[in-house]
Write an enzyme that holds these catalytic residues in place. Structure first.
Site, short mmCIF file in Angstrom:
data_model
loop_
_atom_site.label_atom_id
_atom_site.label_comp_id
_atom_site.label_asym_id
_atom_site.label_seq_id
_atom_site.Cartn_x
_atom_site.Cartn_y
_atom_site.Cartn_z
N ASP A 36 37.95 34.62 46.39
CA ASP A 36 37.91 35.77 46.59
C ASP A 36 39.10 36.27 46.94
O ASP A 36 40.18 35.65 47.42
CB ASP A 36 36.92 36.24 47.76
CG ASP A 36 36.27 37.61 47.62
OD1 ASP A 36 35.43 37.85 47.40
OD2 ASP A 36 36.85 38.54 48.39
N GLN A 37 39.42 37.74 46.72
CA GLN A 37 40.63 38.20 46.97
C GLN A 37 40.47 39.68 47.73
O GLN A 37 39.67 40.34 47.49
CB GLN A 37 41.48 38.70 45.75
CG GLN A 37 42.86 38.85 46.17
CD GLN A 37 43.62 39.43 44.77
OE1 GLN A 37 43.20 40.27 43.74
NE2 GLN A 37 44.58 38.78 44.45
#
Length: 199
Positions: free
Chosen positions: A76-77
């Site tokens: 995830d970012q």
């Protein structure tokens, strides 16, 4: 013998990065509600890096419970500008607001990766990149978004650095792979350490 890695993501970019690096990978998107997981973290003092880790871990463990014995990579970012977290824009007006807010400022991309097997976390890592956007004229933002179109909606910052989005920046500090959402070198190092890939 290389082990097939399960990528808990539908991102074609992340899959391509792994495949291009010679990793045998199968994409199995996670079934998690990211905004519901994130909601209790807002205003709790949790860092943007930790928000990314929580989401990456949720994806990795959810898929690893559905794929017994498999080594699962969750990613995830988050994009942070000071204390503010940005999400993918819902429409072109949202993209315009993102770019106006980021114009002339330095923001951070926090790319989290988690490896899990059978619901247990084996490893976590967050790569951080700092990106300084040049001061953008609002009329230029409009022309830029008209050129790139819906691609702007596929990225949390409303830009794609591997495309025309690179023109928006004056300075970038950090790893290219971290910027596009998968800190590849640490992932490959850990996969070698685990004996999942040749090394």
């Amino acid at each position: 013998m290389a082990e097939k890695i399960i990528l808990a993501s539908g991102s074609p970019f992340r899959k391509a990065l792994l495949v291009n690096a010679g990793v045998v990978v199968e994409a199995v998107p996670a079934s998690v509600d990211e905004r519901a997981l994130e909601a209790p973290l807002q205003n709790s003092g949790v860092s943007p890096e930790d928000v990314a880790l929580v989401l990456a871990e949720a994806k990795a463990t959810e898929v690893s419970q559905r794929k017994p014995g498999a080594l699962v990579l969750g990613c995830d970012q988050t994009l942070s500008l000071g204390d503010e977290l940005f999400h993918k824009p819902a429409d072109m007006e949202g993209a315009r607001r993102h770019l106006l807010a980021l114009s002339g400022k330095t923001h951070h991309l926090n790319s989290a990766v988690v490896l899990a097997r059978d619901g247990q976390v084996l490893w976590r890592h967050v790569g951080i990149a700092s990106l300084t956007m040049r001061k953008l004229d609002p009329a230029f933002i409009g022309r830029h978004l008209a050129r790139v179109g819906a691609k702007a909606l596929s990225s949390v910052g409303a830009y794609q650095i591997e495309g025309e989005g690179i023109q928006l920046f004056e300075k970038i500090e950090g790893d290219y792979f971290t910027i596009v959402g998968l800190p590849l070198l640490p992932v490959l190092a850990k996969l070698r350490e685990l004996g999942a890939i040749d090394g």
